[in-house]
Scaffold this motif. Sequence first.
Motif, mmCIF file in Angstrom:
data_model
loop_
_atom_site.group_PDB
_atom_site.id
_atom_site.type_symbol
_atom_site.label_atom_id
_atom_site.label_comp_id
_atom_site.label_asym_id
_atom_site.label_seq_id
_atom_site.Cartn_x
_atom_site.Cartn_y
_atom_site.Cartn_z
ATOM 1 N N VAL A 184 22.541 102.272 77.881
ATOM 2 C CA VAL A 184 22.815 101.978 79.290
ATOM 3 C C VAL A 184 23.171 100.491 79.419
ATOM 4 O O VAL A 184 22.406 99.621 78.998
ATOM 5 N N LEU A 185 24.358 100.232 79.999
ATOM 6 C CA LEU A 185 24.884 98.880 80.126
ATOM 7 C C LEU A 185 25.149 98.542 81.587
ATOM 8 O O LEU A 185 25.117 99.422 82.452
ATOM 9 N N ARG A 186 25.449 97.296 81.839
ATOM 10 C CA ARG A 186 25.882 96.901 83.180
ATOM 11 C C ARG A 186 27.292 97.440 83.432
ATOM 12 O O ARG A 186 28.035 97.764 82.495
ATOM 13 N N SER A 187 27.679 97.480 84.688
ATOM 14 C CA SER A 187 28.996 98.023 85.047
ATOM 15 C C SER A 187 30.141 97.222 84.439
ATOM 16 O O SER A 187 31.228 97.764 84.199
ATOM 17 N N ASP A 188 29.915 95.921 84.170
ATOM 18 C CA ASP A 188 30.970 95.099 83.574
ATOM 19 C C ASP A 188 30.994 95.192 82.057
ATOM 20 O O ASP A 188 31.761 94.498 81.384
ATOM 21 N N GLY A 189 30.123 96.056 81.492
ATOM 22 C CA GLY A 189 30.098 96.244 80.044
ATOM 23 C C GLY A 189 29.143 95.335 79.304
ATOM 24 O O GLY A 189 28.957 95.490 78.096
ATOM 25 N N SER A 190 28.536 94.389 79.998
ATOM 26 C CA SER A 190 27.563 93.507 79.346
ATOM 27 C C SER A 190 26.261 94.270 79.103
ATOM 28 O O SER A 190 26.016 95.322 79.690
ATOM 29 N N LEU A 191 25.436 93.710 78.246
ATOM 30 C CA LEU A 191 24.282 94.449 77.752
ATOM 31 C C LEU A 191 23.217 94.752 78.792
ATOM 32 O O LEU A 191 22.585 95.809 78.764
ATOM 33 N N GLY A 192 22.977 93.825 79.715
ATOM 34 C CA GLY A 192 21.833 94.006 80.600
ATOM 35 C C GLY A 192 20.572 93.670 79.824
ATOM 36 O O GLY A 192 20.604 92.922 78.849
ATOM 37 N N GLY A 193 19.443 94.212 80.220
ATOM 38 C CA GLY A 193 18.188 93.936 79.523
ATOM 39 C C GLY A 193 17.869 95.010 78.492
ATOM 40 O O GLY A 193 18.560 96.009 78.371
ATOM 41 N N TYR A 194 16.789 94.782 77.743
ATOM 42 C CA TYR A 194 16.337 95.779 76.778
ATOM 43 C C TYR A 194 14.923 95.454 76.343
ATOM 44 O O TYR A 194 14.602 94.289 76.053
ATOM 45 N N ILE A 195 14.089 96.465 76.292
ATOM 46 C CA ILE A 195 12.684 96.285 75.951
ATOM 47 C C ILE A 195 12.490 95.691 74.555
ATOM 48 O O ILE A 195 11.519 94.990 74.292
ATOM 49 N N GLY A 196 13.427 95.956 73.655
ATOM 50 C CA GLY A 196 13.318 95.436 72.293
ATOM 51 C C GLY A 196 14.043 94.125 72.077
ATOM 52 O O GLY A 196 14.069 93.597 70.960
ATOM 53 N N GLY A 197 14.644 93.580 73.153
ATOM 54 C CA GLY A 197 15.408 92.346 73.030
ATOM 55 C C GLY A 197 16.889 92.650 72.857
ATOM 56 O O GLY A 197 17.271 93.712 72.340
ATOM 57 N N LEU A 198 17.737 91.735 73.281
ATOM 58 C CA LEU A 198 19.184 91.977 73.242
ATOM 59 C C LEU A 198 19.727 92.071 71.817
ATOM 60 O O LEU A 198 20.702 92.783 71.566
ATOM 61 N N GLU A 199 19.099 91.382 70.886
ATOM 62 C CA GLU A 199 19.553 91.470 69.492
ATOM 63 C C GLU A 199 19.368 92.890 68.963
ATOM 64 O O GLU A 199 20.244 93.441 68.292
ATOM 65 N N ALA A 200 18.230 93.496 69.295
ATOM 66 C CA ALA A 200 17.980 94.873 68.866
ATOM 67 C C ALA A 200 18.943 95.836 69.556
ATOM 68 O O ALA A 200 19.460 96.768 68.939
ATOM 69 N N LYS A 201 19.190 95.616 70.842
ATOM 70 C CA LYS A 201 20.112 96.486 71.574
ATOM 71 C C LYS A 201 21.512 96.409 70.965
ATOM 72 O O LYS A 201 22.160 97.440 70.754
ATOM 73 N N SER A 202 21.957 95.211 70.661
ATOM 74 C CA SER A 202 23.269 95.038 70.029
ATOM 75 C C SER A 202 23.332 95.737 68.676
ATOM 76 O O SER A 202 24.335 96.367 68.337
ATOM 77 N N ALA A 203 22.238 95.634 67.909
ATOM 78 C CA ALA A 203 22.199 96.253 66.574
ATOM 79 C C ALA A 203 22.285 97.781 66.685
ATOM 80 O O ALA A 203 22.992 98.427 65.901
ATOM 81 N N LEU A 204 21.596 98.358 67.657
ATOM 82 C CA LEU A 204 21.624 99.819 67.823
ATOM 83 C C LEU A 204 23.017 100.270 68.250
ATOM 84 O O LEU A 204 23.531 101.292 67.748
ATOM 85 N N LEU A 205 23.623 99.557 69.173
ATOM 86 C CA LEU A 205 24.965 99.931 69.623
ATOM 87 C C LEU A 205 25.983 99.778 68.493
ATOM 88 O O LEU A 205 26.886 100.600 68.344
ATOM 89 N N ALA A 206 25.824 98.737 67.687
ATOM 90 C CA ALA A 206 26.726 98.541 66.550
ATOM 91 C C ALA A 206 26.559 99.651 65.524
ATOM 92 O O ALA A 206 27.532 100.147 64.948
ATOM 93 N N LEU A 207 25.311 100.058 65.293
ATOM 94 C CA LEU A 207 25.041 101.156 64.361
ATOM 95 C C LEU A 207 25.749 102.431 64.827
ATOM 96 O O LEU A 207 26.371 103.138 64.031
#
Length: 211
Positions: A184-207
Amino acid sequence: MTSTDRTSRTGPVDLAFAPHLTAIEPGALHRLRSALAETATREGVLDIAYRIVDSPVGQLLLAATDRGLVRVAYEREDHDAVLQQLAERLSPRILEAPARLGSAAAQLDEYFAGRRRGFDVPLDLSLSAGFRRTVIQHLEGIPFGVTESYTEVARAVGNPKAVRAVGTACATNPLPVVVPCHRVLRSDGSLGGYIGGLEAKSALLALEAAP
């Protein structure tokens, strides 16, 4: 990823059963805890089993009740605090019992290795209620590699104006990774928040974006 248990762990809840275990050699401590978990399960006094595994996004605490997986917690959430919260909200009868979480740990291994696109473990949603549970149930259906905006989720659950509440539900998701709030992302495509931190969110999306 290789799932490994932290056998030297001395969390606040399991030590309620044997407060002097810290003086025992780690290998013996692991065997003792395993025997204790088996006995507790056999006697029907183990309500919550937990296990800690390694992953590319840091150590994860997995906890399950008889109903299913009830909690996945990033290390940044403070595992000791998570166990204490489980004791207060669900039951104080908690023990480290890796075997009970074997399937969940194996499926996480497969997911992080790129061999699994969805999870097939029973879930216990006892930690979510009302609108938050509705959002969590929707998140379960967001496909691997697909993202939605907070606005789209709000519309999908029948409350288009509840965008902020959707964000809160994602931020308090008790089962991250398995219930994919990272999609789940912001409407502009940016990450927004994440319980595991943005680095973890980026890693999951990249995976999930990898071919």
